[in-house]
Scaffold this motif. Sequence first.
Motif, PDB file in Angstrom:
ATOM      1  N   ILE A   1     -16.232  -5.550   1.270  1.00 41.84           N
ATOM      2  CA  ILE A   1     -15.129  -4.780   1.832  1.00 41.84           C
ATOM      3  C   ILE A   1     -14.287  -5.729   2.676  1.00 41.84           C
ATOM      4  CG2 ILE A   1     -14.479  -2.845   3.306  1.00 41.84           C
ATOM      5  CD1 ILE A   1     -17.149  -1.564   2.640  1.00 41.84           C
ATOM      6  N   VAL A   2     -13.002  -5.754   2.420  1.00 38.35           N
ATOM      7  CA  VAL A   2     -12.103  -6.625   3.174  1.00 38.35           C
ATOM      8  C   VAL A   2     -11.005  -5.775   3.779  1.00 38.35           C
ATOM      9  CG1 VAL A   2     -10.573  -8.612   3.062  1.00 38.35           C
ATOM     10  CG2 VAL A   2     -12.547  -8.488   1.549  1.00 38.35           C
ATOM     11  N   GLN A   3     -10.727  -6.017   5.060  1.00 37.13           N
ATOM     12  CA  GLN A   3      -9.652  -5.262   5.694  1.00 37.13           C
ATOM     13  C   GLN A   3      -8.310  -5.868   5.316  1.00 37.13           C
ATOM     14  OE1 GLN A   3      -9.723  -4.853  10.008  1.00 37.13           O
ATOM     15  NE2 GLN A   3      -8.763  -2.877   9.723  1.00 37.13           N
ATOM     16  N   ARG A   4      -7.384  -5.005   4.895  1.00 38.56           N
ATOM     17  CA  ARG A   4      -6.061  -5.480   4.508  1.00 38.56           C
ATOM     18  C   ARG A   4      -5.004  -5.117   5.542  1.00 38.56           C
ATOM     19  NH1 ARG A   4      -7.255  -9.504   1.549  1.00 38.56           N
ATOM     20  NH2 ARG A   4      -8.327  -9.001  -0.379  1.00 38.56           N
ATOM     21  N   SER A   5      -5.253  -4.082   6.318  1.00 38.16           N
ATOM     22  CA  SER A   5      -4.293  -3.693   7.349  1.00 38.16           C
ATOM     23  C   SER A   5      -5.053  -3.095   8.517  1.00 38.16           C
ATOM     24  CB  SER A   5      -3.307  -2.676   6.784  1.00 38.16           C
ATOM     25  OG  SER A   5      -2.753  -1.922   7.831  1.00 38.16           O
ATOM     26  N   LYS A   6      -4.613  -3.464   9.729  1.00 37.55           N
ATOM     27  CA  LYS A   6      -5.284  -2.955  10.920  1.00 37.55           C
ATOM     28  C   LYS A   6      -4.579  -1.726  11.480  1.00 37.55           C
ATOM     29  CE  LYS A   6      -4.973  -6.958  12.604  1.00 37.55           C
ATOM     30  NZ  LYS A   6      -4.926  -8.171  13.391  1.00 37.55           N
ATOM     31  N   GLY A   7      -3.535  -1.309  10.817  1.00 32.45           N
ATOM     32  CA  GLY A   7      -2.826  -0.123  11.286  1.00 32.45           C
ATOM     33  C   GLY A   7      -1.844  -0.432  12.392  1.00 32.45           C
ATOM     34  N   ALA A   8      -1.566  -1.708  12.631  1.00 31.65           N
ATOM     35  CA  ALA A   8      -0.583  -2.091  13.645  1.00 31.65           C
ATOM     36  C   ALA A   8      -0.135  -3.504  13.328  1.00 31.65           C
ATOM     37  CB  ALA A   8      -1.182  -2.038  15.044  1.00 31.65           C
ATOM     38  N   MET A   9       1.087  -3.806  13.713  1.00 29.03           N
ATOM     39  CA  MET A   9       1.612  -5.136  13.384  1.00 29.03           C
ATOM     40  C   MET A   9       1.347  -6.153  14.485  1.00 29.03           C
ATOM     41  SD  MET A   9       5.211  -4.387  11.539  1.00 29.03           S
ATOM     42  CE  MET A   9       5.813  -3.311  12.832  1.00 29.03           C
ATOM     43  N   GLY A  10       1.609  -5.770  15.725  1.00 26.14           N
ATOM     44  CA  GLY A  10       1.608  -6.759  16.800  1.00 26.14           C
ATOM     45  C   GLY A  10       0.383  -6.719  17.689  1.00 26.14           C
ATOM     46  N   GLY A  11      -0.738  -6.243  17.174  1.00 23.20           N
ATOM     47  CA  GLY A  11      -1.928  -6.185  18.011  1.00 23.20           C
ATOM     48  C   GLY A  11      -1.961  -4.911  18.836  1.00 23.20           C
ATOM     49  N   THR A  12      -3.170  -4.555  19.251  1.00 25.38           N
ATOM     50  CA  THR A  12      -3.351  -3.315  19.999  1.00 25.38           C
ATOM     51  C   THR A  12      -4.284  -3.606  21.168  1.00 25.38           C
ATOM     52  OG1 THR A  12      -5.353  -2.732  18.821  1.00 25.38           O
ATOM     53  CG2 THR A  12      -3.281  -2.056  17.818  1.00 25.38           C
ATOM     54  N   PHE A  13      -4.508  -2.580  21.967  1.00 29.22           N
ATOM     55  CA  PHE A  13      -5.507  -2.703  23.028  1.00 29.22           C
ATOM     56  C   PHE A  13      -6.831  -3.160  22.436  1.00 29.22           C
ATOM     57  CE2 PHE A  13      -9.108  -0.642  25.169  1.00 29.22           C
ATOM     58  CZ  PHE A  13      -9.028  -1.285  26.384  1.00 29.22           C
ATOM     59  N   ASN A  14      -7.166  -2.637  21.259  1.00 34.87           N
ATOM     60  CA  ASN A  14      -8.459  -2.946  20.640  1.00 34.87           C
ATOM     61  C   ASN A  14      -8.568  -4.407  20.224  1.00 34.87           C
ATOM     62  OD1 ASN A  14      -7.510  -0.162  20.191  1.00 34.87           O
ATOM     63  ND2 ASN A  14      -9.615   0.133  19.565  1.00 34.87           N
ATOM     64  N   THR A  15      -7.454  -5.027  19.844  1.00 31.33           N
ATOM     65  CA  THR A  15      -7.537  -6.446  19.475  1.00 31.33           C
ATOM     66  C   THR A  15      -7.482  -7.327  20.715  1.00 31.33           C
ATOM     67  OG1 THR A  15      -5.147  -6.575  19.149  1.00 31.33           O
ATOM     68  CG2 THR A  15      -6.471  -6.076  17.225  1.00 31.33           C
ATOM     69  N   ARG A  16      -6.952  -6.802  21.824  1.00 30.04           N
ATOM     70  CA  ARG A  16      -6.884  -7.622  23.044  1.00 30.04           C
ATOM     71  C   ARG A  16      -8.168  -7.550  23.854  1.00 30.04           C
ATOM     72  NH1 ARG A  16      -1.573  -5.416  22.944  1.00 30.04           N
ATOM     73  NH2 ARG A  16      -2.243  -3.660  24.212  1.00 30.04           N
ATOM     74  N   GLU A  17      -8.770  -6.355  23.923  1.00 31.04           N
ATOM     75  CA  GLU A  17      -9.888  -6.141  24.853  1.00 31.04           C
ATOM     76  C   GLU A  17     -11.221  -6.645  24.295  1.00 31.04           C
ATOM     77  OE1 GLU A  17      -9.812  -5.089  27.853  1.00 31.04           O
ATOM     78  OE2 GLU A  17     -11.821  -4.378  28.369  1.00 31.04           O
TER      79      GLU A  17
ATOM     80  N   PRO B   1       5.422  -6.150  18.471  1.00 33.83           N
ATOM     81  CA  PRO B   1       5.376  -4.804  19.031  1.00 33.83           C
ATOM     82  C   PRO B   1       3.942  -4.337  19.251  1.00 33.83           C
ATOM     83  CG  PRO B   1       5.855  -4.700  16.707  1.00 33.83           C
ATOM     84  CD  PRO B   1       5.816  -6.157  17.061  1.00 33.83           C
ATOM     85  N   THR B   2       3.720  -3.624  20.334  1.00 31.17           N
ATOM     86  CA  THR B   2       2.395  -3.059  20.582  1.00 31.17           C
ATOM     87  C   THR B   2       2.579  -1.771  21.360  1.00 31.17           C
ATOM     88  OG1 THR B   2       0.211  -3.474  21.494  1.00 31.17           O
ATOM     89  CG2 THR B   2       2.071  -4.418  22.681  1.00 31.17           C
ATOM     90  N   GLY B   3       1.613  -0.913  21.280  1.00 28.33           N
ATOM     91  CA  GLY B   3       1.752   0.356  21.970  1.00 28.33           C
ATOM     92  C   GLY B   3       0.483   1.165  21.925  1.00 28.33           C
ATOM     93  N   THR B   4       0.556   2.350  22.524  1.00 27.59           N
ATOM     94  CA  THR B   4      -0.609   3.211  22.628  1.00 27.59           C
ATOM     95  C   THR B   4      -0.545   4.273  21.529  1.00 27.59           C
ATOM     96  OG1 THR B   4      -0.268   2.929  24.984  1.00 27.59           O
ATOM     97  CG2 THR B   4      -1.965   4.482  24.308  1.00 27.59           C
ATOM     98  N   PHE B   5      -1.586   4.356  20.768  1.00 27.16           N
ATOM     99  CA  PHE B   5      -1.652   5.360  19.702  1.00 27.16           C
ATOM    100  C   PHE B   5      -2.991   6.088  19.791  1.00 27.16           C
ATOM    101  CE2 PHE B   5       1.707   2.741  18.205  1.00 27.16           C
ATOM    102  CZ  PHE B   5       2.456   3.503  17.320  1.00 27.16           C
ATOM    103  N   PHE B   6      -2.980   7.367  19.404  1.00 29.39           N
ATOM    104  CA  PHE B   6      -4.231   8.120  19.345  1.00 29.39           C
ATOM    105  C   PHE B   6      -4.881   7.984  17.984  1.00 29.39           C
ATOM    106  CE2 PHE B   6      -2.780  11.553  22.601  1.00 29.39           C
ATOM    107  CZ  PHE B   6      -2.892  10.630  23.602  1.00 29.39           C
ATOM    108  N   ASN B   7      -4.088   7.632  17.009  1.00 28.67           N
ATOM    109  CA  ASN B   7      -4.537   7.718  15.628  1.00 28.67           C
ATOM    110  C   ASN B   7      -3.913   6.547  14.877  1.00 28.67           C
ATOM    111  OD1 ASN B   7      -5.460   8.827  13.159  1.00 28.67           O
ATOM    112  ND2 ASN B   7      -3.494   9.832  12.849  1.00 28.67           N
TER     113      ASN B   7
END
Lengths: 243, 325
Positions: free
Chosen positions: B234-250, A45-51
């Motif tokens: 400091i080690v990151q344990r969670s990126k705040g998303a499961m399946g990747g985001t624009f930030n991990t793709r770009e 899953p992926t999507g657009t989030f502000f926060n």
Amino acid sequence: MTQLALVIDLNVCVGCHACVTSCKEWNTSGSAGPLCDENPYGADPTGTFFNRVQTFEIGQYPNSETLHFPKSCLHCEDPPCVPVCPTGASYKRKEDGIVLVDYDKCIGCKYCTWACPYGAREFDEKAKVMKKCTLCVDRIYDQSLDEIDRKPSCVKACPTSARLFGDVHDPESEISKAIREDGGYALMPEWGTHPANHYLPRRKTKLKIHNDELERADNPLKVDGLLPKPNKNDPSMDDVSAW
Amino acid sequence: MKPAYSVIFLTTLIGAGQGLFLALFTQQSYALFGQLPMQEDGFYGYGSVLVLLLLCGGLVASFFHLGHPERAWRTATQWRTSWLSREVIVLPAFMGVVFLYATTHLLGWRPVLITLPSGLEIDLSIALGVAGTLLAFTLFICTAMIYACLRFLREWNSPLTVINYILLGGASGFTLATAFAAVIAPLQANFFGGWAIIITLLAFVGRSASLFRNSRLKPISTIQTAIGIKHPQIVQRSKGAMGGTFNTREFFHGKSEKFMRRIKPGFILFSFMLPLLLLFLGLSSASALLLGGAFIVQYSGLLAERWFFFAEAKHPQNHYYQGKA
């Protein structure tokens, strides 16, 4: 001049992601259109989030701490993402300092994300425009809401009040006091972007009790007796208290 | 950063186009002062048509980068602050001048504008050539400054970026001019080939300098400044998303360290070493085939060079996604 901002207290954030979900709920339901998701129930899953709330482990077990770190657009006072925009879709409002994207002008060239050191902007893969935190600009000025509700959605949702909202240029505002008194800091100060959003550091709250404080200082001869037994006719605890 | 093929083709194609135009007009300038024989109008005319084809190819490629290409006209509005906006204005202006330059030659309509006291006649094509030369350099600067102006992308934030865009574009353009001359005007091939060799050597020096500089860059931002916690570990344990985001793709090129180590000598070989060899062999044997091969090899090398240019840049936002990197 007003500069609206968030202050995030890392000392009390418990990483529950309530700010993430309430942000998404409010901002995907507005007139600006949905924050698109792809594959929301699929494997990837992926999507657009502000926060987003990220989690870091600091130190080495057993001397480690877990840090939950919410991050959204920091509404920089000198936003590097704005001057690079070729269409003027990215702009900073003079009246309250909020950095916004005009979705009708954005051509989706993604140049602004290259210019933002914080990764605060996310490209909406379906709307094909750049999106980012608006500080709930469609909410904080809405006269039809009760005044107590005229706050960003994430602030309203936070169960531990880790998110404060206000005018960072007003020295008497709640957030200015918090920054001043609790050591508020900005992210990546080295780039001179002057983020409006600040973070309050982790703080140890310790209470040191000395042995002599465990005894009554005004009872030096230890002559206190037991309290007199209550009269059988006096009201009992159950009669005077709801608990 | 994740290299976008649209931008790779845009920058390499227009770079070669600008270089080719500069090559054509350099020859015409030499000829104006009697240093070389003035060529037939067709030489400059058809050469400029080739320039236009390259520029159009780049322009078409650039549209694939946009989410809303139908709004592209808006990009001309922010020229006061945005190098991207300036590029969007200069590119069509340059194309317009090249078109007029090609037209004056192909129609043979070259009215004399002024006659200098020395008796030198400045005709319309010379005036257009000067304008085109200025615009070609302006376009190089605009394109390179799009990257060089981003101060926290430190691999790009250097005058070397601008110098290398000019030199790499110039090298491929002059190499193409050499091959073009070998077919249309073989006597001029040595002139273009000599300059192609010189500019390719300079580009090799410039690109090596930037590789050297970038390999020694010390990061200014760290995970400590990114989240404001001053602890060495400091080690990151969670990126705040499961399946990747624009930030991990770009912002991640997604290739292995090994691939990155291999592509570097690869593009140096294809952008500089092999073209130099082919230019030398092609000129000494007067073989248009070898000279054409020199351009194709160099252009493919520059595609890899541009890919590496983008992939090499480490965006500070990656600190927030170190779990990915």
